[in-house]
Design a protein around this motif. Structure first.
Motif, PDB file in Angstrom:
ATOM      1  N   TRP A  19     -16.513  55.704-137.382  1.00  0.00           N
ATOM      2  CA  TRP A  19     -17.884  56.198-137.453  1.00  0.00           C
ATOM      3  C   TRP A  19     -18.170  56.699-138.850  1.00  0.00           C
ATOM      4  O   TRP A  19     -17.303  57.290-139.503  1.00  0.00           O
ATOM      5  CB  TRP A  19     -18.112  57.342-136.465  1.00  0.00           C
ATOM      6  N   ASP A  23     -23.676  54.309-140.155  1.00  0.00           N
ATOM      7  CA  ASP A  23     -23.834  53.621-138.878  1.00  0.00           C
ATOM      8  C   ASP A  23     -25.003  54.203-138.086  1.00  0.00           C
ATOM      9  O   ASP A  23     -25.797  53.471-137.496  1.00  0.00           O
ATOM     10  CB  ASP A  23     -22.558  53.735-138.042  1.00  0.00           C
ATOM     11  N   ASP A  24     -25.091  55.526-138.067  1.00  0.00           N
ATOM     12  CA  ASP A  24     -26.207  56.174-137.380  1.00  0.00           C
ATOM     13  C   ASP A  24     -27.542  55.778-138.008  1.00  0.00           C
ATOM     14  O   ASP A  24     -28.517  55.500-137.312  1.00  0.00           O
ATOM     15  CB  ASP A  24     -26.060  57.697-137.442  1.00  0.00           C
ATOM     16  N   GLN A 348     -19.557  61.733-127.624  1.00  0.00           N
ATOM     17  CA  GLN A 348     -19.724  61.138-128.949  1.00  0.00           C
ATOM     18  C   GLN A 348     -20.418  62.113-129.896  1.00  0.00           C
ATOM     19  O   GLN A 348     -20.057  62.195-131.078  1.00  0.00           O
ATOM     20  CB  GLN A 348     -20.545  59.852-128.844  1.00  0.00           C
ATOM     21  N   ARG A 352     -18.706  63.216-133.390  1.00  0.00           N
ATOM     22  CA  ARG A 352     -19.341  62.853-134.664  1.00  0.00           C
ATOM     23  C   ARG A 352     -19.723  64.094-135.465  1.00  0.00           C
ATOM     24  O   ARG A 352     -19.616  64.105-136.696  1.00  0.00           O
ATOM     25  CB  ARG A 352     -20.576  61.988-134.406  1.00  0.00           C
TER      26      ARG A 352
END
Length: 364
Positions: A19, A23-24, A348, A352
């Protein structure tokens, strides 16, 4: 400084799961595909742009501007640019962002034309709410009026006001999820509710400016959040728990652990807010949050298991917070009208947020 890539190493997650913030942001770009055309060449005025939510909006707008060549520009009102330059230099130095110094309650209107307005400035500090509730009330209410006056003066076509789920007051235990149609309210003779009452009054101002002057304002009633840029060392339980776990300590619940909350991850939040800015119905309020209920004790246990040493303690001290009960929204309206849904799970979101803070344990 932009954060680097981390890899998750716990054995209870898929191997090689990776991550990064990029990506977000890529997901935000994709899920906002049908609104970017409306923001082509936009001139956005943003208050509260250096806080948690503001940083996410700026990250997304910067990413979209670079990827899609939107030609948009954002003017950000801030009280402390130097602090923001330290916190997020890549945002502070971005050429399409202009920062002006001022207080939201009495800032001087900047020159130029503006097409969109996002009013996110507020001081949600529990300490300020306890120590100086009048300042809290004035910041929210006078700041909202000043910002709406700015929108009128500049003939802004679309406005978004960031309100709070606190406007509902104490959510009854039997009401599992509070909808926008529920007409409960905070106790207006209890100063603990200063922030909530100020947000209620600010929502009324938005409604007045829409009815009387035609200023198109949509309202986002925001509940609890998780994600990068979240401060871990103030009054947010989820942040405190993550900080305990990152420091290798047992996760501590000061109270009895029974209050129930829900947590929306910041990338989902950003997608929802951008859609509301462009597509939200003027004069309407939308709940913004997760509908996945978790008790504070369960949140502590989950945080300790996911990123800590597995230890947590419930101290059963007296609860002095503003809401010892439920704080969970019904989000059917935003799903039905705008097609928006939560995509990031609570697990998640916890992981994160911890990765952003530098958690990168080897060999767990």
């Amino acid at each position: 400084m932009e954060r680097v890539l981390f890899e998750e190493h716990r054995t209870d997650r898929p191997s090689n799961q990776r991550w990064e913030l990029h990506d977000d942001l890529a997901e935000v770009i994709c899920r906002c595909e049908n609104i970017w055309e409306s923001l082509q060449g936009a001139r956005i005025f943003l208050t509260g742009g250096t806080g948690f939510i503001g940083c996410w909006l700026l990250e997304a707008l910067r990413h979209a501007n670079r990827q899609l060549d939107l030609g948009l520009q954002v003017t950000i009102l801030t009280r402390n640019l130097s602090a923001f330059q330290t916190k997020a230099p890549h945002l502070a130095s971005y050429g399409s962002f202009r920062f002006i110094a001022g207080n939201v309650a009495d800032f001087a209107f900047p020159g130029g034309e503006f097409s969109h307005l996002i009013h996110a400035a507020t001081d949600a500090s529990a300490d300020l709410n306890e120590r100086n509730p009048r300042q809290m009330f004035d910041t929210v209410l006078l700041g909202t009026r000043r910002t709406l006056d700015f929108g009128l003066a500049k003939s802004v076509k679309r406005c978004l006001f960031l309100s709070s789920g606190a406007v509902y007051g104490q959510q009854p235990w039997e009401l599992e999820q509070v909808p926008e149609t529920w007409t409960g309210a905070p106790d207006c003779v209890n100063p603990k509710n200063t922030y909530a009452e100020a947000k209620r009054a600010a929502e009324m101002l938005c409604s007045i400016y829409y009815k009387q002057f035609g200023l198109e304002v949509s309202i986002a009633r925001i509940f609890a959040l998780l994600g990068p840029y979240l401060a871990l060392d103030i009054h947010f339980a989820a942040g405190n728990f993550i900080l305990d776990a990152l420091r290798g300590r047992p996760v501590i619940v000061q109270g009895n652990g029974r209050p129930c909350r829900s947590y929306l991850y910041a990338s989902d939040l950003t997608v929802w807010l951008l859609h509301m800015l462009v597509r939200g119905q003027p004069g309407k309020a939308y709940n913004v949050g997760s509908n996945e209920t978790v008790s504070i004790a369960e949140l502590a246990e989950r945080t300790a298991r996911l990123i800590g040493n597995g230890e947590f303690q419930v101290l059963n001290a007296g609860d002095t917070g503003w809401n010892p009960g439920r704080y969970v929204p019904n989000t059917d309206l935003v799903g039905q009208e705008l097609g928006l849904y939560k995509t990031v799970s609570l697990d998640q979101a916890i992981v994160r947020t911890a990765l952003w803070q530098g958690w990168n344990k080897q060999g767990d």
